[in-house]
Write an enzyme that holds these catalytic residues in place. Structure first.
Site, PDB file in Angstrom:
ATOM      1  NE  ARG A 116      -8.914   0.121   9.687  1.00 10.09           N
ATOM      2  CZ  ARG A 116      -7.602   0.009   9.510  1.00 10.09           C
ATOM      3  NH1 ARG A 116      -6.792   1.012   9.838  1.00 10.09           N
ATOM      4  NH2 ARG A 116      -7.078  -1.104   9.036  1.00 10.09           N
TER       5      ARG A 116
ATOM      6  CE  LYS B 266      -1.826  -1.251   3.846  1.00  6.38           C
ATOM      7  NZ  LYS B 266      -2.632  -1.176   5.085  1.00  6.38           N
TER       8      LYS B 266
ATOM      9  CG  MET C 208      11.039  23.830   0.909  1.00 11.04           C
ATOM     10  SD  MET C 208      10.311  25.000  -0.241  1.00 11.04           S
ATOM     11  CE  MET C 208       8.816  25.440   0.647  1.00 11.04           C
TER      12      MET C 208
ATOM     13  CE1 TYR D  45      13.362  31.501   7.171  1.00  8.26           C
ATOM     14  CE2 TYR D  45      13.519  29.120   6.894  1.00  8.26           C
ATOM     15  CZ  TYR D  45      13.473  30.393   6.351  1.00  8.26           C
ATOM     16  OH  TYR D  45      13.548  30.559   4.994  1.00  8.26           O
TER      17      TYR D  45
END
Length: 357
Positions: free
Chosen positions: A129, A34, A302, A254
């Site tokens: 579920r 998956k 990033m 930052y």
């Protein structure tokens, strides 16, 4: 070209498959692929695991990508079909479907296929579920058993909710209920996921469904895959592409969130949350750099992270940095980042080149 890349070890993947056979010697293996093969590349993993008796995917789209890519294994669609129009396609392409609720069962009853379709009946033993409640399971099995276009006998499976918690009695309760409901039914049975394979041999039955452990990571909290004889399949690596001397009291990144407590050298590694490295990883998260561990310092950007190389560092530009892999267990990084190995594996972004090794 950016230095960040993900190395995928085919030999490690195949080793882990064979190791699972040793742990569950009397079962067949439905290998879980998956979410793009847990982030490792669906087709890459599908071709590498051709010795697995079946491959498990979440949806028809994943099954089609495998089959269209030349993968010939049995493919089990664990969420089953979402609409009746998918049933003839699944039968034609040789996919196995899981049936887990009444709507699916009715649609299968109303949609004969030219080619018989293989079916697993999912029973809810406590996960709450997906799956038929215990009181409805026998009726569902009988209805499926009457359909001429369904291969007989129909298999039965369920899913373990707490198998990674060794002291939790839930797994034993689920196993006893599954055994009680299916004992007299023909057809294959499947219950064990990765933690079930490792810690609950009584749940192995006819098929085991390993996922995370195939990729070399432990599904048990506080453990690493190597402790179970597994090898890491993914190595996420990059390079140090800049260094900077800092004086005590100077800040990095930052928000100026990290303050040097001594004179030191900072290394800048070419990877960030744009590549899938977790933005929320705190200072102190380990990074392997040129043969030793250097702690992450400051906020993840990033495109880059900063690591503390220490006051005596004389590291060359281009030094190799490993974010997780053979040199640094992914579980250790996940623990520091407050997440799980699954999320780290699946989160590597498309701008990172993947290479089979």
């Amino acid at each position: 070209m950016r230095a960040a890349r993900a190395l995928i070890s085919i030999s490690a993947l195949q080793h882990n498959l064979q190791h699972i056979r040793l742990l569950a010697p009397n079962t067949k293996i439905m290998a879980m692929l998956k979410a793009n093969g847990y982030g490792h590349g669906l087709l890459r993993v599908g071709h590498a695991l051709r010795e697995a008796e079946a491959l498990g995917v979440a949806c028809v789209e994943e099954a089609l990508e495998l089959r269209d890519g030349g993968v010939s294994n049995e493919i089990v669609v664990l969420e089953g079909f979402f609409a009746s129009r998918e049933i003839p396609l699944m039968a034609k392409r040789g996919f196995t479907t899981v049936v887990h609720h009444e709507k699916q069962l009715r649609e299968l009853e109303e949609t004969p296929t030219d080619t018989p379709i293989k079916v697993w009946l999912k029973i809810d033993t406590g996960m709450h579920r997906l799956g038929f409640p215990p009181e409805q399971a026998m009726n569902a099995f009988e209805r499926l058993s009457k359909l001429a276009w369904v291969q007989q006998p129909v298999g039965q499976l369920s899913h373990l909710a707490c198998a990674d918690e060794i002291d939790n009695p839930m797994t034993g309760e689920q196993n006893r209920l599954f055994q009680q409901l299916t004992r007299e039914l023909p057809g294959d049975k499947s219950l064990a996921n990765s933690p079930g394979v490792l810690a609950w041999p009584e749940t192995h039955y006819d098929w085991v469904r390993p996922g995370l452990m195939l990729y070399g990571s432990s599904p048990l909290p506080g453990h690493h895959g190597a402790e179970h004889g597994l090898q890491p399949v993914m190595t996420l690596e990059s390079q140090v592409f800049s260094t900077r001397r800092l004086k005590k009291g100077e800040r990095v990144g930052y928000g100026s969130a990290w303050v040097a407590e001594r004179d030191t050298t900072i290394g800048v590694v070419a990877i960030g949350y744009g590549d899938g490295y977790p933005r929320h990883a705190p200072s102190g998260t380990p990074v392997w750099v040129d043969g030793r561990i250097a702690p992450l310092v400051g906020r993840v950007s990033m495109d880059m992270i900063t690591v503390d190389l220490g006051p005596e560092a004389e590291l060359p530009i281009g030094a190799r940095a490993v974010l997780w892999g053979a040199e640094l267990p992914i579980e250790q990084v996940a623990d520091h980042a407050g997440t799980i190995a699954y999320e780290l594996m699946c989160g590597v972004t498309s701008r990172v080149p993947f290479m089979s090794v």
